[in-house]
Write a protein that holds these residues in place. Structure first.
Motif, short mmCIF file in Angstrom:
data_model
loop_
_atom_site.label_atom_id
_atom_site.label_comp_id
_atom_site.label_asym_id
_atom_site.label_seq_id
_atom_site.Cartn_x
_atom_site.Cartn_y
_atom_site.Cartn_z
N TYR A 136 0.81 -1.21 0.00
CA TYR A 136 0.00 0.00 0.00
C TYR A 136 0.85 1.27 0.00
N LEU B 162 -7.56 5.58 5.21
CA LEU B 162 -7.35 4.66 4.10
C LEU B 162 -8.60 3.80 3.93
N VAL C 69 -7.21 0.73 -3.48
CA VAL C 69 -6.97 1.47 -2.24
C VAL C 69 -7.01 2.96 -2.53
N GLY D 199 -6.85 6.85 -0.35
CA GLY D 199 -6.68 7.45 0.97
C GLY D 199 -5.89 8.73 0.91
N TYR E 139 -3.27 9.10 -2.04
CA TYR E 139 -2.94 7.74 -2.47
C TYR E 139 -4.02 7.28 -3.44
#
Length: 279
Positions: free
Chosen positions: A84, A139, A151, A153, A172
């Motif tokens: 991640y 997240l 993912v 975030g 992110y």
């Protein structure tokens, strides 16, 4: 009663229901449970509170006692933090989560998403010798037990450049980073010169604006500055013969192998503005 959630097991201990007093067919009873999350091959268990959405047939499972990020990734079988975030953010592994929620779809027996948050006073280094901050991380991992999970975030924090405080955010998965002076702050010129314009001689000036953009993955960043004022340069003893520096726009871009500088200065000579560009 228990429900299997991928490799995890939700064991329910208590159930409660709340009914609306109004006669409205659209009002569904609220169902809530006390339960624990466990795993067959581990002795570790976490108490949770569960809300059952009857209409959407989903469970919102919120943890009461929080594991560290490392414990949760290992416990849930989600891989490693490197899946991640880059290696240098591994400092986040040992920080205790401040919020953790699992959204479970009952008819499909699948986890829709996992939401987690971290808040810490510990300092994390984002760009060596430039960016250190105490982050808060939020997240969301969508379809987390699928190989095509996604993912999203943001990592927020306060960056201190000398005595100047900046509000910062990193997105992110793009890993784009933005920093902006907190409203009402003035720039610590000495700290800025040492950190960002090392080796560049700067006059005694006051900054009215500073913005930083960066990308964490390629370690590149750019700085834009705006400086205003009236700095007089006398050409002779006569007060009529002078040059006044009224504005400076300064930009700096840094890449792993090189740095670039651009400066626009606005000079006023005999009531005429002259732009001077240097790079």
């Amino acid at each position: 009663t228990q429900i299997n959630i991928s490799s995890l097991i939700l064991k329910m201990n208590e159930i409660g229901m709340s009914f609306a007093l109004l006669d409205d067919i659209e009002n569904y009873p609220l169902v809530f449970l006390n339960a624990v999350i466990t795993k067959e091959d581990l002795a570790l268990t976490f108490p949770v509170k569960v809300d059952f959405d009857i209409y959407y047939q989903t469970l919102s499972i919120v943890f009461i006692n929080f594991p560290t990020l490392s414990e949760w990734i290992n416990f849930a079988g989600l891989g490693t933090l490197n899946d991640y975030f880059p290696d240098t953010l591994a400092q986040l592994l040992n920080i205790q989560l401040s919020y953790l929620e699992i959204i479970f779809n009952i008819p499909e027996s699948s986890v829709l998403e996992i939401n987690l948050e971290i808040k810490t006073a510990e300092t994390v280094n984002l760009i060596k010798n430039i960016l250190d901050l105490s982050p808060s991380l939020s997240l969301s991992i969508y379809d987390p037990f699928n190989s095509e999970s996604s993912v999203e975030g943001e990592l927020k924090g306060i960056w201190h450049l000398g005595n100047t405080q900046f509000e910062t955010i990193m997105l992110y998965p793009s890993m784009d980073f933005y920093a902006e002076m907190t409203e009402g702050q003035t720039l610590d010129v000495d700290a800025m010169a040492e950190k960002i314009f090392s080796g560049v001689d700067l006059p005694e000036i006051y900054f009215t604006k500073m913005a930083l953009q960066a990308n964490y993955l390629d370690k590149s960043y750019s700085v834009d500055l705006e400086i205003t004022g009236n700095w007089e340069i006398k050409l002779t003893n006569s007060p009529e013969r002078k040059i006044t520096l009224t504005r400076i726009l300064m930009g700096m871009s840094h890449f792993p192998d090189e740095s670039e500088y651009d400066i626009l200065a606005v000079l006023n000579i005999a009531d005429v503005d002259i732009n001077i560009v240097a790079s």
